[in-house]
Design a protein around this motif. Sequence first.
Motif, short mmCIF file in Angstrom:
data_model
loop_
_atom_site.label_atom_id
_atom_site.label_comp_id
_atom_site.label_asym_id
_atom_site.label_seq_id
_atom_site.Cartn_x
_atom_site.Cartn_y
_atom_site.Cartn_z
N UNK A 117 80.81 -3.56 -1.79
CA UNK A 117 79.36 -3.65 -1.57
C UNK A 117 79.13 -3.70 -0.07
N UNK A 118 78.62 -2.61 0.51
CA UNK A 118 78.68 -2.38 1.95
C UNK A 118 77.29 -2.20 2.53
N UNK A 119 77.05 -2.83 3.69
CA UNK A 119 75.77 -2.70 4.38
C UNK A 119 76.08 -2.33 5.83
N UNK A 120 75.50 -1.23 6.31
CA UNK A 120 75.69 -0.79 7.69
C UNK A 120 74.35 -0.86 8.42
N UNK A 121 74.33 -1.53 9.56
CA UNK A 121 73.10 -1.75 10.33
C UNK A 121 73.29 -1.21 11.74
N UNK A 122 72.31 -0.46 12.23
CA UNK A 122 72.37 0.02 13.61
C UNK A 122 70.96 0.21 14.14
N UNK A 123 70.82 0.05 15.46
CA UNK A 123 69.52 0.19 16.12
C UNK A 123 69.22 1.63 16.54
N UNK A 124 70.20 2.53 16.42
CA UNK A 124 70.04 3.92 16.85
C UNK A 124 69.99 4.81 15.60
N UNK A 125 68.84 5.45 15.32
CA UNK A 125 68.73 6.25 14.09
C UNK A 125 69.78 7.34 13.99
N UNK A 126 70.13 7.97 15.12
CA UNK A 126 71.12 9.04 15.08
C UNK A 126 72.47 8.55 14.60
N UNK A 172 64.79 3.77 26.62
CA UNK A 172 65.67 4.56 25.76
C UNK A 172 66.87 3.72 25.34
N UNK A 173 67.23 3.81 24.07
CA UNK A 173 68.43 3.16 23.59
C UNK A 173 69.62 3.61 24.43
N UNK A 174 70.50 2.68 24.76
CA UNK A 174 71.63 2.99 25.64
C UNK A 174 72.54 4.06 25.05
N UNK A 175 72.51 4.22 23.72
CA UNK A 175 73.40 5.18 23.07
C UNK A 175 72.64 6.39 22.52
N UNK A 176 71.40 6.59 22.95
CA UNK A 176 70.65 7.75 22.50
C UNK A 176 71.38 9.04 22.92
N UNK A 177 71.51 9.95 21.99
CA UNK A 177 72.15 11.23 22.28
C UNK A 177 73.67 11.21 22.20
N UNK A 178 74.26 10.08 21.85
CA UNK A 178 75.72 9.98 21.83
C UNK A 178 76.31 10.02 20.43
N UNK A 179 75.48 9.97 19.40
CA UNK A 179 75.99 9.68 18.05
C UNK A 179 76.98 10.72 17.53
N UNK A 180 76.70 12.01 17.74
CA UNK A 180 77.62 13.04 17.25
C UNK A 180 78.97 12.94 17.97
N UNK A 181 78.94 12.63 19.26
CA UNK A 181 80.19 12.47 20.01
C UNK A 181 80.93 11.22 19.55
N UNK A 182 80.17 10.17 19.26
CA UNK A 182 80.79 8.92 18.80
C UNK A 182 81.56 9.16 17.51
N UNK A 183 80.95 9.87 16.59
CA UNK A 183 81.61 10.14 15.32
C UNK A 183 82.88 10.97 15.51
N UNK A 184 82.85 11.94 16.37
CA UNK A 184 83.98 12.86 16.52
C UNK A 184 85.10 12.32 17.41
N UNK A 185 84.73 11.55 18.44
CA UNK A 185 85.72 11.27 19.48
C UNK A 185 86.06 9.79 19.68
N UNK A 186 85.29 8.86 19.14
CA UNK A 186 85.67 7.46 19.29
C UNK A 186 86.79 7.13 18.31
N UNK A 187 87.85 6.49 18.77
CA UNK A 187 88.90 6.07 17.84
C UNK A 187 88.37 5.03 16.87
N UNK A 188 88.82 5.12 15.64
CA UNK A 188 88.50 4.09 14.67
C UNK A 188 89.37 2.86 14.87
N UNK A 189 89.30 1.93 13.93
CA UNK A 189 90.12 0.73 14.05
C UNK A 189 91.45 0.97 13.33
N UNK A 190 92.53 0.42 13.84
CA UNK A 190 93.84 0.67 13.24
C UNK A 190 93.99 -0.03 11.89
N UNK A 191 94.93 0.46 11.11
CA UNK A 191 95.20 -0.11 9.79
C UNK A 191 95.52 -1.60 9.88
#
Length: 267
Positions: free
Chosen positions: A58-67, A1-20
């Motif tokens: 022109x932006x490309x986003x790559x991730x190994x976790x489909x969620x 199992x991907x180490x981050x399986x099942x975490x994606x919705x929490x990651x979007x809501x609760x992980x801090x972004x990068x500062x300005x």
Amino acid sequence: MNAFAGTSAYYRRFRPGIPVALAALLDQAAPTGSPRRLLDIGSCPGLVVRALLPYFDDLFAVDAEPGMLTEAEAMLRPALDAAHRLQLRHALAEDFLPPEGWQPHLVTCGRVFHWLNQPRFLDQLNEYLAPDGVVAIFSDRSLWTVGTPWQQAAREVVQDFLGEQRKAGDGVFSAPGPSYEEVLRASAFSHVTSAVVPVRRQWKISQVLGYLYSTSFAAPHLFGDRRDAFELAVTNALAPFAVSGVLAEDNAFTVLTAHRASAHEGR
């Protein structure tokens, strides 16, 4: 199992972004171009891409976790205008190849470099990064590694439920190898510059729980039918540290930017 399986919705809501300030540093480190191209490796829900929208079109986003890519689509598409082009790709960083002729000016690896086969990824990147392009590797300290009393208390609760050893999804977090700077200097991207960007955050206890569920070491599925007990234990452990319901954190992003020595000589 991907180490981050099942975490994606929490990651979007609760992980801090990068500062300005970090976004501005990355903008200044990267060469200009038209279109100006960004490749974000391990994009998760697109926090880095979102912060860099003012600087790249022109932006490309790559991730190994489909969620994670599903969350990135939902987060980023509404923020785009006609001047932006966004592509998302489900792939391992080490296997990714952009479309023929597409050369990024900046490649970002935010909170992800540990998870990669680093020499293989950098060898692959050397094949398609723009001649004067820059790779940026950066991360802040996770709750597991920072040392404020309330964060130590939260980590101890995780350990009470999941064991002393740090988890990585269903596996175990591996010990770090050579420093990132050593790895970069041994690659084609041997000209390395470092910086530190401090950040101060405030958390509610509910946000700390959401953050924990966004991590590989406290992913929701690891708790099984003990999630309610875990949430109560975290709440009880953190309540004595909260001031008016708020927990303060001083953190910092360590940032490495690197490019080929030949590009540096040409500047």
